[in-house]
Design an enzyme around this catalytic site. Structure first.
Site, mmCIF file in Angstrom:
data_model
loop_
_atom_site.group_PDB
_atom_site.id
_atom_site.type_symbol
_atom_site.label_atom_id
_atom_site.label_comp_id
_atom_site.label_asym_id
_atom_site.label_seq_id
_atom_site.Cartn_x
_atom_site.Cartn_y
_atom_site.Cartn_z
ATOM 1 N N LYS A 106 22.182 -9.600 72.622
ATOM 2 C CA LYS A 106 21.142 -8.634 73.331
ATOM 3 C C LYS A 106 19.749 -9.008 72.807
ATOM 4 C CE LYS A 106 21.733 -5.049 75.537
ATOM 5 N NZ LYS A 106 23.004 -4.482 76.617
ATOM 6 N N GLY A 135 22.416 9.199 88.147
ATOM 7 C CA GLY A 135 21.510 7.984 88.165
ATOM 8 C C GLY A 135 21.888 6.929 89.237
HETATM 9 N N1 NAD Z 1 23.329 -0.114 85.589
HETATM 10 C C1 NAD Z 1 24.365 -0.485 85.288
HETATM 11 O O1 NAD Z 1 24.612 -1.564 85.980
HETATM 12 C C2 NAD Z 1 25.147 -0.387 84.083
HETATM 13 C C3 NAD Z 1 26.011 -1.132 83.461
HETATM 14 C C4 NAD Z 1 26.748 -1.091 82.306
HETATM 15 C C5 NAD Z 1 26.568 0.288 81.792
HETATM 16 N N2 NAD Z 1 25.753 1.228 82.378
HETATM 17 C C6 NAD Z 1 25.565 2.467 81.621
HETATM 18 O O2 NAD Z 1 25.973 3.733 82.720
HETATM 19 C C7 NAD Z 1 25.066 4.558 82.314
HETATM 20 C C8 NAD Z 1 24.475 4.988 83.598
HETATM 21 O O3 NAD Z 1 23.545 3.914 84.213
HETATM 22 P P1 NAD Z 1 22.421 3.963 84.846
HETATM 23 O O4 NAD Z 1 22.008 2.523 85.569
HETATM 24 O O5 NAD Z 1 23.041 4.671 86.131
HETATM 25 O O6 NAD Z 1 21.190 4.742 84.598
HETATM 26 P P2 NAD Z 1 20.307 5.883 85.225
HETATM 27 O O7 NAD Z 1 19.042 5.764 84.180
HETATM 28 O O8 NAD Z 1 19.956 5.318 86.608
HETATM 29 O O9 NAD Z 1 20.960 7.086 85.170
HETATM 30 C C9 NAD Z 1 21.181 7.775 83.974
HETATM 31 C C10 NAD Z 1 21.031 9.494 84.477
HETATM 32 O O10 NAD Z 1 21.562 10.342 83.539
HETATM 33 C C11 NAD Z 1 20.628 11.444 83.398
HETATM 34 N N3 NAD Z 1 20.598 12.016 81.989
HETATM 35 C C12 NAD Z 1 20.150 11.542 80.886
HETATM 36 N N4 NAD Z 1 20.490 12.507 80.021
HETATM 37 C C13 NAD Z 1 21.403 13.287 80.697
HETATM 38 C C14 NAD Z 1 21.916 14.486 80.063
HETATM 39 N N5 NAD Z 1 21.891 14.876 78.811
HETATM 40 N N6 NAD Z 1 22.929 15.063 80.750
HETATM 41 C C15 NAD Z 1 23.059 14.606 82.155
HETATM 42 N N7 NAD Z 1 22.391 13.576 82.744
HETATM 43 C C16 NAD Z 1 21.597 13.019 81.898
HETATM 44 C C17 NAD Z 1 19.276 10.925 83.795
HETATM 45 O O11 NAD Z 1 18.333 11.714 84.136
HETATM 46 C C18 NAD Z 1 19.643 9.942 84.762
HETATM 47 O O12 NAD Z 1 19.417 10.294 86.092
HETATM 48 C C19 NAD Z 1 24.197 4.203 81.265
HETATM 49 O O13 NAD Z 1 24.869 4.730 80.059
HETATM 50 C C20 NAD Z 1 23.971 2.833 81.088
HETATM 51 O O14 NAD Z 1 23.836 2.180 79.928
HETATM 52 C C21 NAD Z 1 25.089 0.822 83.394
#
Ligand code: NAD
Length: 364
Positions: free
Chosen positions: A80, A182
């Site tokens: 990372k 998200g």
């Molecule tokens: N995008 C990927 O391909 C991917 C891959 C592996 C893991 N992840 C993990 O999955 C999760 C979501 O990823 P994403 O890409 O959709 O991120 P994103 O930033 O698009 O969405 C996250 C959402 O969570 C909301 N949020 C933040 N704090 C919150 C709370 N306390 N309560 C409710 N909602 C809250 C934000 O407003 C946002 O809309 C993250 O933890 C990320 O690390 C994502």
């Protein structure tokens, strides 16, 4: 922190501190393990409160990638990068190109990709200096935004989790409480809704939650209320460390499966606690491996059909983890670690004989 003590304890291979005075780059590249192949892991840009906090995050996340990549059956190791800075203010072409040159200097031991705080545009700037980057839109073999593919993987893992919890893998008629609206959650909600699931959603960003209400006929609840929703499956898709002493007893579901990383505050204590409360837990890094499976396919020359076919196997992989947990009388979270560790150990031994030239995932 005593860095070498940390590296010895968890067996890290290499930590690179990268600085560029002109752009203000301050980055740490942590390579945890390259037994299975070149290490792949995203680049997080975050305004860390201290250099030690940044280093700790880089180390923790790099090790997590080793486990995720190994368990997913990929021939890649774990690493990372963290860039110390505010992604809204401190980005520049010079900063990412300076970082790209450090990635290039590692000569393929490390492949960088997007993470929190970085975008495909940033990867395009890195790509000006190195080919050891995935998720850039400028490269010929680009796979684009991984989120929809991650969501697809979570969906397959969720179906297998439903089979474990309810004896039937259909999501039709099931209620899913969704934390976050998200990128991943939006596609996940759509897939579940198309299969006939009911969605209850929350997000700190009301407009994002409203979008899922509109497109999936979902119900919106308050940010803290999501833990009290009477549902079948809880899908954490926002933050890590949300399964703790306070939230677990409040959940009224039979299964937990979502995309957020590091959902259990304490993997041993809370991994056991969710099971004591009668819930089936799909380990986060198994359920959310779709994104890395997709970007890793770029190393072979990206083929969407092949990548999606592989993502679909997260259904079987989730089942394999449940089987290990039952057989070895351990939590599903621990079972995922066992699966990853076994794969690394097996191939460390199987591939230990001398070859004049080794086939590599980077040479084809
Ligand atoms: N995008 C990927 O391909 C991917 C891959 C592996 C893991 N992840 C993990 O999955 C999760 C979501 O990823 P994403 O890409 O959709 O991120 P994103 O930033 O698009 O969405 C996250 C959402 O969570 C909301 N949020 C933040 N704090 C919150 C709370 N306390 N309560 C409710 N909602 C809250 C934000 O407003 C946002 O809309 C993250 O933890 C990320 O690390 C994502």
């Amino acid at each position: 922190m005593e860095l070498f003590k940390e590296m010895i304890d968890k067996d890290y291979e290499q930590v690179v501190f990268a600085h560029d005075a002109t752009s203000g780059l301050k980055a740490i590249i942590a390579i945890h393990d390259t037994t299975l192949g070149p290490a792949l892991g995203g680049c997080r840009m975050w305004p860390y409160e201290s250099e030690e906090a940044a280093l700790r995050d880089a180390l923790r996340l790099a090790r997590g990638m080793t486990y995720k990549n190994a368990a997913a059956g990929l021939n890649i190791g774990g690493a990372k990068t963290v860039v110390i800075g505010d992604s809204k203010k401190d980005k520049s072409e010079a900063l990412f190109r300076a970082l790209g040159r450090y990635v290039e200097s590692l000569n393929g031991r490390y492949i960088i990709s997007e993470d929190v705080g970085t975008t495909t545009d940033d990867m395009n700037q890195i790509y000006m200096e190195t080919n050891y980057v995935t998720g850039s839109t400028d490269a010929a073999n680009s796979s684009g935004n991984p989120s929809p593919v991650t969501a697809r993987g979570v969906y397959y893992a969720m179906k297998r989790t439903a089979l474990e919890a309810f004896g039937d893998d259909s999501l039709a008629g099931k209620t899913i409480s969704l934390q976050g609206a998200g990128n991943v959650a939006t596609t996940l909600a759509k897939l579940a809704h198309e299969e006939g699931a009911k969605i209850v959603v929350t997000d700190i960003n009301q407009a994002a939650a409203q979008n899922i209400v509109t497109t999936c006929d979902a119900k919106m609840v308050g940010v803290d209320e999501i833990y009290d929703v009477q549902a079948d499956i809880f899908a954490p898709c926002a933050l890590g460390a949300i399964l703790d002493d306070n939230t677990i007893p409040r959940l009224k579901v039979k299964a937990i499966c979502g995309s957020a990383n590091n959902q259990l505050l304490d993997i041993d204590k809370h991994g056991k606690m969710v099971e004591d409360y009668g819930m089936v837990y799909a380990p986060d890094y198994i359920a959310n491996a779709g994104g890395v499976i997709n970007v890793a396919d770029e190393l072979k020359g990206y083929n969407e059909d092949r990548a999606l076919k592989r993502v679909k196997t997260l259904y079987q992989l989730t089942g394999e983890v449940f089987d290990i947990a039952k057989k070895e009388h351990i939590t599903t979270a621990k079972a995922a670690d066992r699966l990853a560790e076994k794969r690394i150990d097996t191939f460390m031994r199987t591939r230990s004989n001398y070859l004049t030239k080794e086939k590599s995932v980077l040479k084809h």
